[in-house]
Design a protein around this motif. Structure first.
Motif, short mmCIF file in Angstrom:
data_model
loop_
_atom_site.label_atom_id
_atom_site.label_comp_id
_atom_site.label_asym_id
_atom_site.label_seq_id
_atom_site.Cartn_x
_atom_site.Cartn_y
_atom_site.Cartn_z
N VAL A 9 56.42 23.27 -15.06
CA VAL A 9 55.12 23.66 -14.44
C VAL A 9 54.98 22.89 -13.01
CG1 VAL A 9 52.74 23.87 -14.57
CG2 VAL A 9 54.05 24.47 -16.71
N ALA A 10 54.94 21.57 -13.16
CA ALA A 10 54.95 20.74 -11.97
C ALA A 10 55.83 21.04 -10.99
CB ALA A 10 54.93 19.27 -12.36
N THR A 13 55.43 24.73 -9.40
CA THR A 13 53.95 24.78 -8.52
C THR A 13 54.37 24.11 -7.37
OG1 THR A 13 52.99 24.45 -10.86
CG2 THR A 13 51.72 24.11 -8.61
N SER A 14 54.74 22.83 -7.60
CA SER A 14 54.92 21.91 -6.13
C SER A 14 56.15 22.85 -5.18
CB SER A 14 55.84 20.64 -6.46
OG SER A 14 54.99 19.65 -7.10
N VAL A 17 54.05 25.46 -3.60
CA VAL A 17 53.08 25.23 -2.68
C VAL A 17 53.71 24.61 -1.40
CG1 VAL A 17 51.17 23.52 -2.18
CG2 VAL A 17 51.28 24.66 -4.42
N VAL A 41 40.83 24.57 -11.93
CA VAL A 41 41.59 23.75 -12.93
C VAL A 41 40.88 22.47 -12.55
CG1 VAL A 41 43.39 22.65 -14.01
CG2 VAL A 41 43.65 24.94 -13.15
N ALA A 191 54.98 11.15 -5.20
CA ALA A 191 54.94 12.44 -5.23
C ALA A 191 56.15 13.08 -5.79
CB ALA A 191 54.39 13.11 -3.80
N VAL A 200 51.93 12.48 -16.33
CA VAL A 200 51.30 13.44 -17.36
C VAL A 200 51.51 13.42 -18.90
CG1 VAL A 200 50.55 16.07 -17.35
CG2 VAL A 200 51.79 15.34 -15.60
N LEU B 78 44.35 28.50 -17.71
CA LEU B 78 44.73 27.16 -17.27
C LEU B 78 42.87 26.25 -17.80
CD1 LEU B 78 46.47 27.20 -13.91
CD2 LEU B 78 47.47 26.60 -16.16
N GLY B 94 46.11 20.15 -23.02
CA GLY B 94 45.80 20.03 -21.47
C GLY B 94 47.06 19.84 -20.17
N LYS B 95 47.99 19.44 -21.18
CA LYS B 95 49.05 18.92 -20.32
C LYS B 95 49.65 20.07 -19.29
CE LYS B 95 52.10 15.88 -22.33
NZ LYS B 95 53.01 15.36 -23.03
N ILE B 96 49.57 21.08 -19.68
CA ILE B 96 50.13 22.42 -18.66
C ILE B 96 49.15 22.19 -17.76
CG2 ILE B 96 50.67 24.71 -18.67
CD1 ILE B 96 51.82 24.68 -21.63
N PRO B 97 48.01 22.77 -17.90
CA PRO B 97 46.90 22.76 -16.54
C PRO B 97 47.11 21.50 -15.80
CG PRO B 97 45.85 22.82 -18.49
CD PRO B 97 47.34 22.95 -18.90
N LEU B 98 47.29 20.19 -16.53
CA LEU B 98 47.08 19.03 -15.65
C LEU B 98 48.65 18.91 -14.95
CD1 LEU B 98 45.26 16.48 -17.73
CD2 LEU B 98 44.62 17.58 -15.64
N SER B 99 49.73 19.35 -15.37
CA SER B 99 51.03 19.48 -14.55
C SER B 99 50.85 20.31 -13.44
CB SER B 99 51.98 19.80 -15.67
OG SER B 99 52.04 19.10 -16.84
N PHE B 100 50.33 21.29 -13.75
CA PHE B 100 49.84 22.35 -12.58
C PHE B 100 49.19 21.60 -11.27
CE2 PHE B 100 46.61 25.11 -10.64
CZ PHE B 100 47.55 25.90 -9.92
N LEU B 101 47.82 21.06 -11.47
CA LEU B 101 47.31 20.22 -10.66
C LEU B 101 48.19 19.21 -10.15
CD1 LEU B 101 44.48 20.52 -9.98
CD2 LEU B 101 43.77 18.75 -11.65
N VAL B 102 48.84 18.36 -11.12
CA VAL B 102 49.61 17.38 -10.35
C VAL B 102 50.83 17.88 -9.35
CG1 VAL B 102 51.54 15.68 -10.88
CG2 VAL B 102 49.30 15.59 -12.05
N GLY B 103 51.38 19.10 -9.78
CA GLY B 103 52.38 19.43 -9.09
C GLY B 103 51.61 20.07 -7.51
N VAL B 104 50.43 20.56 -7.56
CA VAL B 104 49.85 21.01 -6.23
C VAL B 104 49.53 19.83 -5.56
CG1 VAL B 104 47.50 21.87 -5.38
CG2 VAL B 104 48.70 23.27 -7.21
N PHE B 105 49.01 18.70 -6.00
CA PHE B 105 48.68 17.61 -5.08
C PHE B 105 49.98 16.99 -4.85
CE2 PHE B 105 44.63 18.08 -7.13
CZ PHE B 105 43.70 17.97 -6.14
N ALA B 106 51.22 17.12 -5.62
CA ALA B 106 52.23 16.25 -5.21
C ALA B 106 52.84 16.97 -4.04
CB ALA B 106 53.25 16.31 -6.23
N VAL C 75 48.80 11.71 -4.39
CA VAL C 75 48.95 11.27 -5.93
C VAL C 75 49.10 9.88 -6.09
CG1 VAL C 75 49.99 13.35 -6.43
CG2 VAL C 75 51.46 12.00 -5.34
N MET C 113 45.37 11.55 -21.42
CA MET C 113 46.76 12.25 -21.76
C MET C 113 47.81 11.18 -22.23
SD MET C 113 47.64 15.21 -22.25
CE MET C 113 46.97 16.48 -21.06
#
Lengths: 203, 224, 253
Positions: A9-10, A13-14, A17, A41, A191, A200, B78, B94-106, C75, C113
């Motif tokens: 997922v991470a 998504t990355s 984006v 989210v 990052a 996570v 999510l 919550g691991k999946i939505p938080l991974s999504f969020l971390v992915g976006v911010f990364a 991050v 987490m």
């Protein structure tokens, strides 16, 4: 398997984006949708964190802890602020006036208090930190910029003094540039590591 | 008593409660902190519910039909998974939505840092060596030349001040001491920057302090 | 065909070099080259704090700051979670487990987490409590307001401020000083670094922030990151010197 899904997922998504940022014309529309999801989210995460905070205070009251008085204050003020916002609407001028009348004096006073604390710490600076190139440069720089900030030297309106001030004011940019470059590389590596799902959880 | 005076009194009391810390940590200071944490949490929760969750998630669900509704399923899912984190037993969901969020911010960080910070910062150092900038009417502009060299060497010294690893070989001792020397110069530049930054934040904090004192004086004068 | 500007080319080169640096640092970490890490007092203190907490039967308090907000799309805050995980893992069966306070929602949930993972690894998930990693307050001042009452708790052995903090957090350093609590401040922002330099007994400057994860020597991954930073540092110095010469000679427009 448990680690693979968050990683997938991470990373996905990355990459999406990043692609949206690199090719805004073709992917910009989709990027905005994904960023909207991130806002949802993030907002939900914040609401859950606030709920945890509220429940923690609630449990302290139930247990009758030594600090339960503060928890009671928290619960009452929280419910009033939340309830007021939901009933009157967060754009209601009266609600906003009440909130800012409480928040502003507290926030500004805390910042003012930080000035007192920093001034006090400044007096003992060399006693706690000792003498090193860093601390000496810090102390001299703080003193020089404090004098420049007061504006007395500028009143003299002397071209040589003004030239010296201008040169001095550019000196911090050298360190700032070096620090910024170093910190940016660090952030870049954090990052990239985050893409591997790190941060996570580890279960 | 008018609302203005009432709100002014509230502000006055809260200000004094915060400043009571000067005489030591006490009950009034702690109550003031609790009020601030509670108000900010309550107000933020109200804003998030009315300005984000309802307009971006709930309203579109009711107003969207057909295939477009599918676009809403993902954020809803999510959001629900994050929402379930309120129960500690279900927090792992919550691991999946938080991974999504971390992915976006990364991704935002990678792009922002590379394109918005590192490239301009590196070019800003190099561009000072542009021959046009270092000349004045066909003659060398020594002030600018000295400054360009100083910026270059200063930035390099700051970077080398944070070298983390050094080799243990004996032959590297001279290299290590050279690195220490350059690092010390780098520390001086860092000290200058942090000193100037400190003055900036201290001035801001001092202005905040003075503004509260002036406000108290004006408010009390208004009452009398 | 997409036309790349000069800035784009540099940006792509930086990204590729960073990935290469991580790979090379991984190779170096597997070789037998002996190297020594520069000691950073604030970072070494973390392990000492951990031992002290265990001996006294008290807890370590973490202020994880904020981060992961659209305003500060960074991050960097995640760097603090590594040390939070390691410390929590060492304190799972202590009299007082470690406590974290954050100034932002997603970070609060991420720290929970991480903590849950720690308890699961220790086969003690029933001991996991969300209160051990919770939100303190939102905004710089409210975050400090949430942190200060926790600094005040008698069960603290030491305080570690790590992450994105505002200068107002210097109040936490002051309160810890009044309570005779040892404190280490490890922040990624220049403003907080300068405030902590004057108000905290131990603090880091610049990119030493990223060295925090090496506080516990077991974390080889953190060492990998620092080696990569060292490689990038050397490459940057070279690039700056060569770039300046090329600019001066007119090779770079």
């Amino acid at each position: 398997m448990k680690r693979i899904i968050p990683l997938f997922v991470a990373t996905l998504t990355s990459f999406f984006v990043l692609a949206g940022l690199i090719w805004p014309v073709s992917l910009g529309g989709y990027l905005n949708i994904v960023l909207d999801w991130a806002i949802i989210v993030g907002a939900m995460a914040l609401l859950v964190a606030i709920a945890h905070l509220f429940l923690a205070q609630w449990r302290k009251i139930a247990r009758g802890n030594r600090s339960s008085f503060y928890s009671l204050v928290f619960v009452i003020v929280f419910l009033l602020s939340l309830g007021g916002g939901l009933v009157m609407g967060v754009d209601d001028p009266e609600y906003r006036l009440w909130i800012s009348s409480i928040q502003k004096p507290l926030e500004v006073s805390l910042l003012g208090l930080a000035a007192v604390v920093m001034a006090g710490a400044g007096v003992q600076f060399y006693r706690t930190r000792g003498w090193s190139p860093l601390t000496v440069a810090f102390g001299v720089s703080a003193l020089v910029f404090l004098v420049i900030d007061l504006g007395f030297l500028q009143v003299l309106n002397s071209p040589p003094v003004n030239a010296i001030i201008k040169t001095l004011q550019m000196l911090p940019l050298i360190g700032a540039r070096g620090l910024l470059i170093g910190m940016s590389f660090g952030a870049l590596i954090v990052a990239l590591k985050a893409l591997t799902g790190e941060g996570v959880g580890n279960d | 008593m008018s609302a203005d005076i009432l709100l002014g009194l509230v502000g006055l009391i809260l200000t004094l409660m915060v400043f009571s810390y000067i005489f030591g940590d006490n009950l009034f200071f702690r109550v003031a902190l609790t009020i601030l944490a509670a108000v900010s949490a309550g107000y933020t929760a109200a804003v998030l519910i009315t300005k984000v969750i309802i307009p971006l998630l709930i309203h579109p669900l009711g107003a969207t039909r057909g295939a477009a509704l599918l676009w809403m399923v993902f954020p809803l899912l999510l959001a629900v998974l994050v929402g379930l984190m309120i129960f500690p037993r279900l927090s792992k969901l919550g691991k999946i939505p938080l991974s999504f969020l971390v992915g976006v911010f990364a991704a935002l960080t990678i792009f922002g840092v590379v394109r918005g910070t590192l490239t301009p910062q590196l070019l800003a150092v190099i561009n000072r060596f542009s021959p046009e900038l270092l000349q004045n009417a066909g003659l060398p502009d020594w002030a600018r030349i000295v400054w360009a060299v100083m910026v270059l060497l200063g930035v390099i010294a700051v970077l080398l001040a944070y070298q983390h690893y050094t080799h243990k070989r004996k032959a590297d001792e001279a290299h290590a001491s050279l690195l220490d020397g350059v690092g010390s110069i780098g520390q001086i530049f860092v000290g200058i920057t942090l000193g100037a930054t400190f003055v900036m934040i201290f001035s801001t904090a001092l202005v905040a302090l003075i503004s509260r004192v002036v406000w108290i004086k004006d408010f009390l004068a208004g009452l009398l | 065909m997409i036309a790349l500007s000069f800035n784009d080319i540099i940006a792509v080169a930086i990204a590729i070099l960073t990935i290469l640096a991580l790979f090379v640092s991984w190779l170096v970490s597997r070789s037998k080259v002996r190297s020594e890490m520069r000691a950073i007092e604030a970072v070494s203190a973390v392990e000492a704090f951990q031992h002290e907490a265990a001996e006294k039967g008290k807890r370590l308090l973490f202020g994880l700051g904020d981060g992961l907000t659209p305003q500060a799309a960074s991050v960097n805050a995640l760097a603090g979670l590594g040390i939070w995980r390691e410390t929590s893992a060492r304190a799972v069966f202590n009299d007082q487990p470690a406590q974290a306070i954050t100034g932002e929602g997603s970070l609060a949930l991420l720290s929970q987490m991480v903590l849950r993972g720690v308890y699961q690894d220790a086969v003690a998930v029933e001991l996991f409590k969300t209160e051990q990693a919770q939100l303190g307050g939102l905004s710089a001042a409210a975050g400090a307001a949430g942190l200060l009452p926790e600094v005040n708790q008698p069960s603290n052995a030491a305080v570690i401020l790590i992450g994105n903090h505002s200068p107002i957090a210097s109040l936490a350093a002051n309160l810890a000083g009044r309570k005779n609590l040892p404190l280490a401040a490890i922040s990624d922002t220049l403003t907080a670094q300068s405030a902590f330099l004057i108000s905290a007994p131990l603090s880091t400057q610049g990119e030493d922030y990223y060295a925090a994860q090496t506080a516990f020597k077991l974390q080889s991954k953190a060492g990998l990151q620092l080696r990569a930073l060292d490689i990038l540092r050397a490459l940057t110095v070279l690039a700056l010197l060569i770039g300046a010469v090329l600019k001066l000679t007119g090779v770079i427009p």
